[in-house]
Design a protein around this motif. Sequence first.
Motif, PDB file in Angstrom:
ATOM      1  N   VAL A  83       0.855  -1.188   0.000  1.00 23.41           N
ATOM      2  CA  VAL A  83       0.000   0.000   0.000  1.00 23.41           C
ATOM      3  C   VAL A  83       0.885   1.229   0.000  1.00 23.41           C
ATOM      4  O   VAL A  83       1.872   1.305   0.750  1.00 23.41           O
ATOM      5  CB  VAL A  83      -0.922   0.018   1.238  1.00 23.41           C
ATOM      6  CG1 VAL A  83      -1.780   1.274   1.256  1.00 23.41           C
ATOM      7  CG2 VAL A  83      -1.803  -1.226   1.277  1.00 23.41           C
ATOM      8  N   PHE A  84       0.536   2.179  -0.840  1.00 28.93           N
ATOM      9  CA  PHE A  84       1.186   3.481  -0.858  1.00 28.93           C
ATOM     10  C   PHE A  84       0.088   4.531  -0.954  1.00 28.93           C
ATOM     11  O   PHE A  84      -0.565   4.652  -1.992  1.00 28.93           O
ATOM     12  CB  PHE A  84       2.159   3.611  -2.029  1.00 28.93           C
ATOM     13  CG  PHE A  84       2.847   4.947  -2.069  1.00 28.93           C
ATOM     14  CD1 PHE A  84       3.923   5.216  -1.232  1.00 28.93           C
ATOM     15  CD2 PHE A  84       2.412   5.941  -2.925  1.00 28.93           C
ATOM     16  CE1 PHE A  84       4.544   6.447  -1.262  1.00 28.93           C
ATOM     17  CE2 PHE A  84       3.026   7.177  -2.954  1.00 28.93           C
ATOM     18  CZ  PHE A  84       4.104   7.437  -2.118  1.00 28.93           C
ATOM     19  N   GLY A  85      -0.147   5.236   0.130  1.00 27.82           N
ATOM     20  CA  GLY A  85      -1.204   6.242   0.137  1.00 27.82           C
ATOM     21  C   GLY A  85      -2.547   5.615  -0.173  1.00 27.82           C
ATOM     22  O   GLY A  85      -2.994   4.707   0.520  1.00 27.82           O
ATOM     23  N   LYS A  86      -3.154   6.078  -1.267  1.00 24.65           N
ATOM     24  CA  LYS A  86      -4.481   5.589  -1.661  1.00 24.65           C
ATOM     25  C   LYS A  86      -4.407   4.569  -2.798  1.00 24.65           C
ATOM     26  O   LYS A  86      -5.380   4.351  -3.510  1.00 24.65           O
ATOM     27  CB  LYS A  86      -5.364   6.763  -2.084  1.00 24.65           C
ATOM     28  CG  LYS A  86      -5.651   7.742  -0.965  1.00 24.65           C
ATOM     29  CD  LYS A  86      -6.544   8.845  -1.488  1.00 24.65           C
ATOM     30  CE  LYS A  86      -6.789   9.900  -0.451  1.00 24.65           C
ATOM     31  NZ  LYS A  86      -7.673  10.947  -0.980  1.00 24.65           N
ATOM     32  N   LEU A  87      -3.233   3.958  -2.954  1.00 23.98           N
ATOM     33  CA  LEU A  87      -3.042   2.922  -3.975  1.00 23.98           C
ATOM     34  C   LEU A  87      -2.576   1.643  -3.303  1.00 23.98           C
ATOM     35  O   LEU A  87      -1.877   1.680  -2.298  1.00 23.98           O
ATOM     36  CB  LEU A  87      -1.970   3.343  -4.984  1.00 23.98           C
ATOM     37  CG  LEU A  87      -2.218   4.592  -5.794  1.00 23.98           C
ATOM     38  CD1 LEU A  87      -0.988   4.908  -6.633  1.00 23.98           C
ATOM     39  CD2 LEU A  87      -3.435   4.421  -6.667  1.00 23.98           C
ATOM     40  N   ALA A  88      -2.943   0.523  -3.894  1.00 25.67           N
ATOM     41  CA  ALA A  88      -2.465  -0.762  -3.395  1.00 25.67           C
ATOM     42  C   ALA A  88      -2.312  -1.730  -4.556  1.00 25.67           C
ATOM     43  O   ALA A  88      -2.993  -1.613  -5.584  1.00 25.67           O
ATOM     44  CB  ALA A  88      -3.427  -1.334  -2.353  1.00 25.67           C
ATOM     45  N   HIS A  89      -1.403  -2.664  -4.365  1.00 30.09           N
ATOM     46  CA  HIS A  89      -1.143  -3.717  -5.347  1.00 30.09           C
ATOM     47  C   HIS A  89      -1.071  -5.034  -4.585  1.00 30.09           C
ATOM     48  O   HIS A  89      -0.436  -5.111  -3.539  1.00 30.09           O
ATOM     49  CB  HIS A  89       0.190  -3.452  -6.057  1.00 30.09           C
ATOM     50  CG  HIS A  89       0.610  -4.560  -6.953  1.00 30.09           C
ATOM     51  ND1 HIS A  89       0.101  -4.705  -8.220  1.00 30.09           N
ATOM     52  CD2 HIS A  89       1.481  -5.581  -6.771  1.00 30.09           C
ATOM     53  CE1 HIS A  89       0.653  -5.784  -8.774  1.00 30.09           C
ATOM     54  NE2 HIS A  89       1.486  -6.323  -7.915  1.00 30.09           N
ATOM     55  N   ARG A  90      -1.724  -6.049  -5.100  1.00 29.92           N
ATOM     56  CA  ARG A  90      -1.754  -7.345  -4.416  1.00 29.92           C
ATOM     57  C   ARG A  90      -1.335  -8.437  -5.390  1.00 29.92           C
ATOM     58  O   ARG A  90      -1.813  -8.501  -6.523  1.00 29.92           O
ATOM     59  CB  ARG A  90      -3.159  -7.626  -3.908  1.00 29.92           C
ATOM     60  CG  ARG A  90      -3.310  -8.896  -3.073  1.00 29.92           C
ATOM     61  CD  ARG A  90      -4.756  -9.010  -2.616  1.00 29.92           C
ATOM     62  NE  ARG A  90      -5.021 -10.026  -1.639  1.00 29.92           N
ATOM     63  CZ  ARG A  90      -5.126  -9.835  -0.333  1.00 29.92           C
ATOM     64  NH1 ARG A  90      -4.968  -8.623   0.174  1.00 29.92           N
ATOM     65  NH2 ARG A  90      -5.405 -10.823   0.484  1.00 29.92           N
ATOM     66  N   ILE A  91      -0.441  -9.297  -4.923  1.00 26.50           N
ATOM     67  CA  ILE A  91      -0.133 -10.539  -5.629  1.00 26.50           C
ATOM     68  C   ILE A  91      -0.979 -11.593  -4.933  1.00 26.50           C
ATOM     69  O   ILE A  91      -0.808 -11.857  -3.747  1.00 26.50           O
ATOM     70  CB  ILE A  91       1.357 -10.885  -5.540  1.00 26.50           C
ATOM     71  CG1 ILE A  91       2.203  -9.805  -6.211  1.00 26.50           C
ATOM     72  CG2 ILE A  91       1.616 -12.251  -6.166  1.00 26.50           C
ATOM     73  CD1 ILE A  91       3.696  -9.979  -5.989  1.00 26.50           C
ATOM     74  N   SER A  92      -1.918 -12.148  -5.665  1.00 26.72           N
ATOM     75  CA  SER A  92      -2.876 -13.095  -5.108  1.00 26.72           C
ATOM     76  C   SER A  92      -2.711 -14.445  -5.794  1.00 26.72           C
ATOM     77  O   SER A  92      -2.940 -14.570  -6.994  1.00 26.72           O
ATOM     78  CB  SER A  92      -4.301 -12.557  -5.329  1.00 26.72           C
ATOM     79  OG  SER A  92      -5.260 -13.490  -4.907  1.00 26.72           O
ATOM     80  N   VAL A  93      -2.294 -15.447  -5.027  1.00 26.58           N
ATOM     81  CA  VAL A  93      -2.186 -16.807  -5.553  1.00 26.58           C
ATOM     82  C   VAL A  93      -3.525 -17.491  -5.291  1.00 26.58           C
ATOM     83  O   VAL A  93      -4.033 -17.478  -4.170  1.00 26.58           O
ATOM     84  CB  VAL A  93      -1.041 -17.580  -4.879  1.00 26.58           C
ATOM     85  CG1 VAL A  93      -0.978 -19.010  -5.414  1.00 26.58           C
ATOM     86  CG2 VAL A  93       0.282 -16.862  -5.075  1.00 26.58           C
ATOM     87  N   TYR A  94      -4.104 -18.060  -6.335  1.00 23.37           N
ATOM     88  CA  TYR A  94      -5.431 -18.664  -6.226  1.00 23.37           C
ATOM     89  C   TYR A  94      -5.405 -20.110  -6.708  1.00 23.37           C
ATOM     90  O   TYR A  94      -4.473 -20.548  -7.381  1.00 23.37           O
ATOM     91  CB  TYR A  94      -6.449 -17.872  -7.061  1.00 23.37           C
ATOM     92  CG  TYR A  94      -6.087 -17.836  -8.536  1.00 23.37           C
ATOM     93  CD1 TYR A  94      -6.437 -18.877  -9.388  1.00 23.37           C
ATOM     94  CD2 TYR A  94      -5.365 -16.771  -9.062  1.00 23.37           C
ATOM     95  CE1 TYR A  94      -6.078 -18.852 -10.729  1.00 23.37           C
ATOM     96  CE2 TYR A  94      -5.006 -16.740 -10.394  1.00 23.37           C
ATOM     97  CZ  TYR A  94      -5.363 -17.785 -11.225  1.00 23.37           C
ATOM     98  OH  TYR A  94      -4.998 -17.774 -12.547  1.00 23.37           O
ATOM     99  N   GLU A  95      -6.466 -20.826  -6.344  1.00 16.26           N
ATOM    100  CA  GLU A  95      -6.738 -22.123  -6.960  1.00 16.26           C
ATOM    101  C   GLU A  95      -8.214 -22.150  -7.283  1.00 16.26           C
ATOM    102  O   GLU A  95      -9.018 -21.433  -6.677  1.00 16.26           O
ATOM    103  CB  GLU A  95      -6.320 -23.292  -6.072  1.00 16.26           C
ATOM    104  CG  GLU A  95      -7.179 -23.530  -4.876  1.00 16.26           C
ATOM    105  CD  GLU A  95      -6.724 -24.748  -4.061  1.00 16.26           C
ATOM    106  OE1 GLU A  95      -5.744 -25.418  -4.405  1.00 16.26           O
ATOM    107  OE2 GLU A  95      -7.386 -25.011  -3.051  1.00 16.26           O
ATOM    108  N   TYR A  96      -8.559 -22.967  -8.276  1.00 10.95           N
ATOM    109  CA  TYR A  96      -9.960 -23.021  -8.695  1.00 10.95           C
ATOM    110  C   TYR A  96     -10.357 -24.439  -9.058  1.00 10.95           C
ATOM    111  O   TYR A  96      -9.523 -25.297  -9.308  1.00 10.95           O
ATOM    112  CB  TYR A  96     -10.229 -22.059  -9.859  1.00 10.95           C
ATOM    113  CG  TYR A  96      -9.491 -22.393 -11.132  1.00 10.95           C
ATOM    114  CD1 TYR A  96     -10.071 -23.184 -12.112  1.00 10.95           C
ATOM    115  CD2 TYR A  96      -8.207 -21.900 -11.363  1.00 10.95           C
ATOM    116  CE1 TYR A  96      -9.397 -23.483 -13.280  1.00 10.95           C
ATOM    117  CE2 TYR A  96      -7.526 -22.188 -12.520  1.00 10.95           C
ATOM    118  CZ  TYR A  96      -8.129 -22.976 -13.476  1.00 10.95           C
ATOM    119  OH  TYR A  96      -7.455 -23.278 -14.634  1.00 10.95           O
ATOM    120  N   ASN A  97     -11.673 -24.634  -9.061  1.00 12.59           N
ATOM    121  CA  ASN A  97     -12.255 -25.927  -9.411  1.00 12.59           C
ATOM    122  C   ASN A  97     -13.406 -25.674 -10.363  1.00 12.59           C
ATOM    123  O   ASN A  97     -14.281 -24.855 -10.082  1.00 12.59           O
ATOM    124  CB  ASN A  97     -12.743 -26.628  -8.138  1.00 12.59           C
ATOM    125  CG  ASN A  97     -13.213 -28.038  -8.406  1.00 12.59           C
ATOM    126  OD1 ASN A  97     -13.734 -28.338  -9.465  1.00 12.59           O
ATOM    127  ND2 ASN A  97     -13.020 -28.898  -7.428  1.00 12.59           N
TER     128      ASN A  97
END
Length: 144
Positions: A83-97
């Motif tokens: 998070v930087f101020g009013k911005l954010a970046h997320r690395i999201s590892v997912y799995e699906y079925n």
Amino acid sequence: METIEIDDLTRDFYKAVSFRNEKAPDKDNVMILFYGDGIIINNSFMRPIGFSAESFVTSLESEIAEGTMSQYIIHELNSKTQVFGKLAHRISVYEYNLGEETSGRLPRGVNYIQFAQVEDNWRIVSMAWCDENEDNMIPPEYMR
């Protein structure tokens, strides 16, 4: 930095696009999570496939109607958020079925999600993901 709202927003997104028994996701439940129309890019294939939040749900509805998809359950396995101020970046590892019986691990991938804080609420601005394959494995540090 506290990321509870972003954690909740990410979980809400995965929950909003998941469905069972050929019942498509509710467009409004997906669109409310985005700033503007949103940008969604599936880069798992030869060429990127781009959507708005609304057209992404419409494409799921089409796959259900064509009988090519009856279930899509996705959830986050691990994440890292900056998070930087009013911005954010997320690395999201997912799995699906997709509803098939699987022996072993479910398909996984990485979703990069950008957020903006708008009037004290976080919204998704864009996301781009790529499913894992033999040539493109999830880095071990993404799972820590």
